[in-house]
Motif scaffolding. Structure first.
Motif, short mmCIF file in Angstrom:
data_model
loop_
_atom_site.label_atom_id
_atom_site.label_comp_id
_atom_site.label_asym_id
_atom_site.label_seq_id
_atom_site.Cartn_x
_atom_site.Cartn_y
_atom_site.Cartn_z
N LYS A 27 0.99 -1.20 0.12
CA LYS A 27 0.12 0.01 0.11
C LYS A 27 0.81 1.43 0.01
CE LYS A 27 -3.66 -2.11 2.55
NZ LYS A 27 -5.07 -2.25 2.19
N GLU A 28 1.86 1.38 0.86
CA GLU A 28 2.81 2.20 0.79
C GLU A 28 3.51 2.49 -0.51
OE1 GLU A 28 5.25 1.30 4.06
OE2 GLU A 28 3.92 2.37 5.53
N LEU A 29 3.93 1.61 -1.38
CA LEU A 29 4.68 1.59 -2.54
C LEU A 29 3.50 2.19 -3.76
CD1 LEU A 29 6.56 -1.54 -2.77
CD2 LEU A 29 7.57 0.62 -2.76
N GLU A 30 2.47 1.78 -3.29
CA GLU A 30 1.23 2.15 -4.34
C GLU A 30 1.02 3.90 -4.10
OE1 GLU A 30 -3.66 1.79 -4.96
OE2 GLU A 30 -2.45 0.15 -4.17
N ILE A 31 0.95 4.32 -2.97
CA ILE A 31 1.10 5.72 -2.71
C ILE A 31 2.13 6.33 -3.10
CG2 ILE A 31 0.88 7.57 -0.79
CD1 ILE A 31 -0.75 5.31 0.88
N TYR A 32 3.41 5.72 -2.97
CA TYR A 32 4.65 6.26 -3.54
C TYR A 32 4.67 6.65 -5.08
CZ TYR A 32 9.43 6.44 -5.20
OH TYR A 32 10.61 6.87 -5.75
N GLN A 80 1.98 6.71 -6.95
CA GLN A 80 0.79 7.89 -7.19
C GLN A 80 1.33 9.41 -6.86
OE1 GLN A 80 -1.56 7.26 -8.76
NE2 GLN A 80 -2.34 5.20 -8.55
N THR A 81 1.98 9.32 -5.79
CA THR A 81 2.83 10.63 -5.56
C THR A 81 3.59 10.97 -6.72
OG1 THR A 81 2.44 10.43 -3.23
CG2 THR A 81 3.92 12.02 -3.86
N LEU A 82 4.50 10.21 -7.29
CA LEU A 82 5.28 10.38 -8.21
C LEU A 82 4.65 10.82 -9.63
CD1 LEU A 82 8.01 7.56 -8.10
CD2 LEU A 82 8.30 10.00 -7.36
N LEU A 83 3.47 10.30 -9.95
CA LEU A 83 2.74 10.65 -11.06
C LEU A 83 2.02 11.87 -10.81
CD1 LEU A 83 0.87 7.14 -11.70
CD2 LEU A 83 2.85 8.41 -13.05
N LEU A 84 1.75 12.41 -9.74
CA LEU A 84 1.40 13.93 -9.42
C LEU A 84 2.62 14.76 -9.39
CD1 LEU A 84 -1.18 13.21 -6.38
CD2 LEU A 84 -1.71 13.73 -8.47
N LYS A 85 3.77 14.44 -9.13
CA LYS A 85 4.68 15.40 -9.54
C LYS A 85 5.28 15.37 -10.71
CE LYS A 85 6.92 14.93 -4.64
NZ LYS A 85 6.66 16.48 -4.49
N PHE A 86 5.13 14.47 -11.29
CA PHE A 86 5.72 14.34 -12.85
C PHE A 86 4.61 13.73 -13.62
CE2 PHE A 86 9.18 12.95 -10.00
CZ PHE A 86 10.11 14.22 -10.17
N PRO A 87 3.70 14.73 -13.92
CA PRO A 87 2.50 14.33 -14.80
C PRO A 87 2.62 14.12 -16.17
CG PRO A 87 2.33 16.67 -14.18
CD PRO A 87 3.39 15.76 -13.47
#
Length: 80
Positions: free
Chosen positions: A64-69, A71-78
């Motif tokens: 779950k933490e890796l999934e959040i990681y 998703q966060t990267l995708l927000l930072k680097f759209p």
């Protein structure tokens, strides 16, 4: 008996969805590269060392933490 753990993570962006399957070390290698080249927060990735790292509950927690990681990267680097 192998103690290697592969994490299977669903990633979604808009209408697009895909599954990634990697060991933690793959995520760690990517993270190290992003920290040095893109200056992302080094604490964004869940910790590497875990006691009882192969217990089912800890594997699920890290997944779950890796999934959040990711998703966060995708927000930072759209993707454009």
């Amino acid at each position: 008996i192998s103690s290697l753990q592969v994490y299977i993570i669903q990633v979604s962006v808009g209408n697009h969805q895909w599954t990634v399957k990697h060991r933690y070390s793959d995520f760690h290698d990517l993270h190290e590269k992003l920290v040095s080249e893109k200056k992302i927060d080094k604490n964004l990735l869940p910790p590497k060392k875990m006691i009882g790292k192969n217990s089912k509950s800890l594997v699920e927690k890290r997944q779950k933490e890796l999934e959040i990681y990711l998703q966060t990267l995708l927000l930072k680097f759209p993707v454009t």
